[in-house]
Design a protein around this motif. Sequence first.
Motif, short mmCIF file in Angstrom:
data_model
loop_
_atom_site.label_atom_id
_atom_site.label_comp_id
_atom_site.label_asym_id
_atom_site.label_seq_id
_atom_site.Cartn_x
_atom_site.Cartn_y
_atom_site.Cartn_z
N TYR A 1 0.82 -1.21 0.00
CA TYR A 1 0.00 0.00 0.00
C TYR A 1 0.85 1.27 0.00
O TYR A 1 1.87 1.37 0.67
CB TYR A 1 -0.90 -0.04 1.25
N ILE B 1 -2.34 1.20 -4.97
CA ILE B 1 -3.38 0.81 -4.02
C ILE B 1 -3.63 -0.67 -4.26
O ILE B 1 -3.86 -1.10 -5.39
CB ILE B 1 -4.70 1.59 -4.27
N ASP C 1 -8.55 -2.98 -2.05
CA ASP C 1 -8.79 -1.80 -1.22
C ASP C 1 -10.17 -1.20 -1.47
O ASP C 1 -10.66 -1.17 -2.60
CB ASP C 1 -7.73 -0.73 -1.48
N ARG D 1 -4.57 4.19 6.82
CA ARG D 1 -3.88 4.18 5.51
C ARG D 1 -4.00 5.52 4.78
O ARG D 1 -4.14 5.58 3.57
CB ARG D 1 -4.41 3.04 4.64
#
Length: 234
Positions: free
Chosen positions: A138, A164, A168, A192
């Motif tokens: 990430y 990403i 996600d 995040r």
Amino acid sequence: MKKYICYFGTALFLCASIYFGSAVFFKFFFNSFLIKTPNLSGLSFEEAQSALETGDLSLKKAGEDFSTFPVGKIYSQLPKAGSKIKEGRLIKVWVSKGQKQIKVPDLSGMDLFDARVLAENKGIVIKHISYTKKNSAYNKVITSDPAPGTLLTDTNLVSLLVSIPEDDNSIVMPDLLGLEFRDARSLIKENRLVLGKTEYIDNFDFESNIIIDVSVPEGEKVKPGTIINLIISR
């Protein structure tokens, strides 16, 4: 009475002319001892020295800096060109080091926050961040535009493409208002998100290090990696 004043002024003018000499007197009263500063822009320091070799003015290199002028050419002077100055006065000039060039570093594989810090330390501004789903960690930089190794001259703006993970989903922005900066920073990381700019202002309604404003409102849906700017009490 006016006649007497006129006669007195004329007599004073004649006396001064005789005492100082007519040439010196007229120079003093009509400023013929002043000369115009030449335009030295675009000349090398040596060429400027040759242009002033009559000795009416002297020259001094005051410094060097980046500019749009070629390397070694004068890009600024003081007094400015066209100014009326006395003979023998010193002219200061600044010589160009050429256009400032910044080499785009290779940020691929770096965490977005670390990539931003490295870029800003080199004088680069992150213009835009795009996201793409990819089977990788990430918030990692995939590439930059312009590409790594490019020499920036006219601008210092760079855009980044960031990863990403495929699975996600959107994130609901947490409530950071009223939290201590340390706790808010941890919450940003846990969700995040990316900590962006932090600005401290005096606010006597709160203790120090308390979040008093956030760039993204609580409850708003955002993408992972969204940059969150904070205003903190000092």
